[in-house]
Design a protein around this motif. Structure first.
Motif: not given
Length: 144
Positions: A12-18, A24-29, A40-45, A69-75
């Motif tokens: 599971l991937v999550s970051t405070s930068h997003a 009930p889900y995660t930012q990425a898997v 991803s929505l246009g929300l201010d983190p 999120v992509i960068e937090a996931g290592g890509s």
């Protein structure tokens, strides 16, 4: 309450930068060499609120959030294979397309774009992505 747990093959991937997930889900898997990014929505983190400025501002912020999120996931964004864009109104396709093209530059992932009846938080734009991070042998079939 469910006793389902995350299988060890999934990360599971999550970051405070997003923005945090609004449900009930995660930012990425991540599974193997693929990263599946939630919408991803246009929300201010920092506030968790939709940015002001209409669909263009929301699209820019959503893309920025997706990148985090992509960068937090290592890509990286250049490894995005497929996106799905959700629009509250297909009338916004042209301005959103310009923002999308500017964001991805020369990289052209496969994409679907659809109009939906309603998005979470009454957003105007949402994007999800599948990202590859394959690091294996880069030989083409012709070189085999």
């Amino acid at each position: 309450m469910s006793s389902v747990t995350t299988h060890p093959s999934l990360s599971l991937v999550s970051t405070s930068h997003a923005p945090a997930a609004v449900g009930p889900y995660t930012q990425a898997v991540r599974v193997g060499d693929l990263l599946f990014c939630s919408g991803s929505l246009g929300l201010d983190p920092s506030t968790g609120k939709l940015v002001e400025g209409g669909v263009e501002a929301q699209a820019r912020q959503a893309l920025k959030n997706m990148k985090a999120v992509i960068e937090a996931g290592g890509s990286e964004v250049g490894k995005v294979v497929k996106t799905t864009v959700f629009l509250q109104s297909m009338d916004d396709f042209k301005p959103v397309n310009a923002i999308y093209a500017d964001f991805f530059g020369e990289h052209k992932p496969a994409r679907s774009a659809v109009q939906v009846a309603r998005l979470p938080l009454d957003a105007l734009f949402e994007i999800e992505a599948i990202v590859s991070d394959f690091r294996g042998n880069s030989r083409s079939q012709d070189e085999s």
